[in-house]
Design a protein around this motif. Structure first.
Motif, PDB file in Angstrom:
ATOM      1  N   MET A 262       0.707  -1.171   0.084  1.00  0.00           N
ATOM      2  CA  MET A 262      -0.001  -0.206  -0.052  1.00  0.00           C
ATOM      3  C   MET A 262       0.693   1.298  -0.084  1.00  0.00           C
ATOM      4  N   GLN A 263       2.051   1.261   0.932  1.00  0.00           N
ATOM      5  CA  GLN A 263       2.809   2.298   0.772  1.00  0.00           C
ATOM      6  C   GLN A 263       3.617   2.517  -0.472  1.00  0.00           C
ATOM      7  N   GLN A 264       4.116   1.597  -1.156  1.00  0.00           N
ATOM      8  CA  GLN A 264       4.688   1.647  -2.457  1.00  0.00           C
ATOM      9  C   GLN A 264       3.609   2.177  -3.512  1.00  0.00           C
ATOM     10  N   TYR A 265       2.379   1.637  -3.410  1.00  0.00           N
ATOM     11  CA  TYR A 265       1.536   2.074  -4.209  1.00  0.00           C
ATOM     12  C   TYR A 265       1.267   3.521  -4.156  1.00  0.00           C
ATOM     13  N   LEU A 266       1.176   4.187  -2.989  1.00  0.00           N
ATOM     14  CA  LEU A 266       0.550   5.544  -2.781  1.00  0.00           C
ATOM     15  C   LEU A 266       1.716   6.448  -3.222  1.00  0.00           C
ATOM     16  N   GLN A 267       3.122   5.948  -3.363  1.00  0.00           N
ATOM     17  CA  GLN A 267       4.229   6.770  -3.763  1.00  0.00           C
ATOM     18  C   GLN A 267       4.561   6.794  -5.262  1.00  0.00           C
ATOM     19  N   GLY A 268       3.537   5.913  -5.943  1.00  0.00           N
ATOM     20  CA  GLY A 268       3.595   5.980  -7.542  1.00  0.00           C
ATOM     21  C   GLY A 268       3.251   7.344  -8.119  1.00  0.00           C
ATOM     22  N   LYS A 269       3.792   7.778  -9.170  1.00  0.00           N
ATOM     23  CA  LYS A 269       3.545   9.012  -9.907  1.00  0.00           C
ATOM     24  C   LYS A 269       2.156   9.024 -10.429  1.00  0.00           C
ATOM     25  N   ALA A 270       1.666   7.948 -10.981  1.00  0.00           N
ATOM     26  CA  ALA A 270       0.344   8.129 -11.417  1.00  0.00           C
ATOM     27  C   ALA A 270      -0.674   8.173 -10.293  1.00  0.00           C
ATOM     28  N   ILE A 271      -0.507   7.556  -9.362  1.00  0.00           N
ATOM     29  CA  ILE A 271      -1.317   7.471  -8.374  1.00  0.00           C
ATOM     30  C   ILE A 271      -1.474   8.825  -7.505  1.00  0.00           C
ATOM     31  N   LYS A 272      -0.080   9.549  -7.450  1.00  0.00           N
ATOM     32  CA  LYS A 272      -0.108  11.019  -6.835  1.00  0.00           C
ATOM     33  C   LYS A 272      -0.667  11.974  -7.886  1.00  0.00           C
ATOM     34  N   ASN A 273      -0.592  11.686  -9.064  1.00  0.00           N
ATOM     35  CA  ASN A 273      -1.194  12.666 -10.029  1.00  0.00           C
ATOM     36  C   ASN A 273      -2.589  12.608  -9.692  1.00  0.00           C
ATOM     37  N   VAL A 274      -3.315  11.395  -9.692  1.00  0.00           N
ATOM     38  CA  VAL A 274      -4.794  11.515  -9.517  1.00  0.00           C
ATOM     39  C   VAL A 274      -5.215  11.838  -8.283  1.00  0.00           C
ATOM     40  N   ILE A 275      -4.319  11.760  -7.080  1.00  0.00           N
ATOM     41  CA  ILE A 275      -4.930  12.190  -5.611  1.00  0.00           C
ATOM     42  C   ILE A 275      -4.605  13.591  -5.794  1.00  0.00           C
ATOM     43  N   ASP A 276      -3.438  14.198  -6.382  1.00  0.00           N
ATOM     44  CA  ASP A 276      -3.454  15.469  -6.420  1.00  0.00           C
ATOM     45  C   ASP A 276      -4.618  16.388  -7.092  1.00  0.00           C
ATOM     46  N   LYS A 277      -4.884  16.028  -8.175  1.00  0.00           N
ATOM     47  CA  LYS A 277      -5.993  16.431  -9.067  1.00  0.00           C
ATOM     48  C   LYS A 277      -7.445  16.319  -8.062  1.00  0.00           C
ATOM     49  N   LYS A 278      -7.651  15.236  -7.559  1.00  0.00           N
ATOM     50  CA  LYS A 278      -8.657  14.878  -6.533  1.00  0.00           C
ATOM     51  C   LYS A 278      -8.495  15.898  -5.311  1.00  0.00           C
ATOM     52  N   LYS A 279      -7.540  16.295  -4.976  1.00  0.00           N
ATOM     53  CA  LYS A 279      -7.528  17.308  -3.559  1.00  0.00           C
ATOM     54  C   LYS A 279      -7.554  18.680  -4.097  1.00  0.00           C
ATOM     55  N   TYR A 280      -7.124  18.978  -5.488  1.00  0.00           N
ATOM     56  CA  TYR A 280      -7.381  20.275  -6.061  1.00  0.00           C
ATOM     57  C   TYR A 280      -8.795  20.501  -6.218  1.00  0.00           C
ATOM     58  N   ILE A 281      -9.628  19.614  -6.722  1.00  0.00           N
ATOM     59  CA  ILE A 281     -10.885  19.573  -7.282  1.00  0.00           C
ATOM     60  C   ILE A 281     -11.725  19.762  -5.870  1.00  0.00           C
ATOM     61  N   GLN A 282     -11.410  19.047  -4.800  1.00  0.00           N
ATOM     62  CA  GLN A 282     -12.185  19.265  -3.559  1.00  0.00           C
ATOM     63  C   GLN A 282     -11.842  20.616  -3.010  1.00  0.00           C
ATOM     64  N   GLN A 283     -10.631  21.234  -3.157  1.00  0.00           N
ATOM     65  CA  GLN A 283     -10.375  22.581  -2.588  1.00  0.00           C
ATOM     66  C   GLN A 283     -11.176  23.638  -3.465  1.00  0.00           C
ATOM     67  N   HIS A 284     -11.501  23.552  -4.830  1.00  0.00           N
ATOM     68  CA  HIS A 284     -12.081  24.431  -5.712  1.00  0.00           C
ATOM     69  C   HIS A 284     -13.495  24.034  -5.862  1.00  0.00           C
ATOM     70  N   ARG A 285     -13.927  23.230  -5.200  1.00  0.00           N
ATOM     71  CA  ARG A 285     -15.445  22.637  -5.860  1.00  0.00           C
ATOM     72  C   ARG A 285     -16.538  23.809  -5.589  1.00  0.00           C
ATOM     73  N   ILE A 286     -17.178  23.936  -6.506  1.00  0.00           N
ATOM     74  CA  ILE A 286     -18.248  24.813  -6.716  1.00  0.00           C
ATOM     75  C   ILE A 286     -19.383  24.634  -6.024  1.00  0.00           C
TER      76      ILE A 286
END
Length: 134
Positions: A109-133
């Motif tokens: 699980m730790q290695q999974y969360l450190q992967g680049k593709a997963i980080k990109n998805v998580i970052d996008k999800k966090k950005y959306i939650q912070q800027h949700r209309i």
């Protein structure tokens, strides 16, 4: 349900046996919550893949789409494909070893969360939650 179990464990144990039982139950509740969260995130990744694969065929009209949905569709297809592959592999490893080798499951699980593709998805999800209309 998991939170209710954790809340009932806040009583002060009276003997060593009770302390061990509380510690064991707390660990069990934590693992259960982590498992539910991982399965939920896996479903999110799968649905995201469906959206990204079919984004060209979706009739997207700016008036009918929430800003966050447009941003989700903005992810690179390669990142989402890689995220799906990593999710499937990690989920398989996690489930195979959760009962017999918890350390291996959590390491996967730790290695999974450190992967680049997963980080990109998580970052996008966090950005959306912070800027949700609202």
């Amino acid at each position: 349900a998991i939170r209710d179990g954790m809340n009932t464990l806040t009583i002060t144990p009276t003997c060593t046996k009770d302390k061990r039982a509380v510690k064991s139950m707390t660990r069990f509740c934590g693992i259960s919550k982590m498992t539910v969260d991982f399965y939920s995130f896996s479903v999110y990744i799968a649905l995201l893949m469906i959206m990204v694969v079919h984004r060209d065929t979706l009739a997207v009209k700016s008036s009918s789409v929430v800003k966050g949905d447009v941003m989700i569709l903005d992810l690179h297809r390669d990142d989402v494909v890689k995220a799906v592959e990593r999710t499937r592999m990690t989920l398989s490893t996690y489930c195979s070893f959760i009962a017999t080798n918890l350390d291996r499951s959590t390491k996967a699980m730790q290695q999974y969360l450190q992967g680049k593709a997963i980080k990109n998805v998580i970052d996008k999800k966090k950005y959306i939650q912070q800027h949700r209309i609202s």
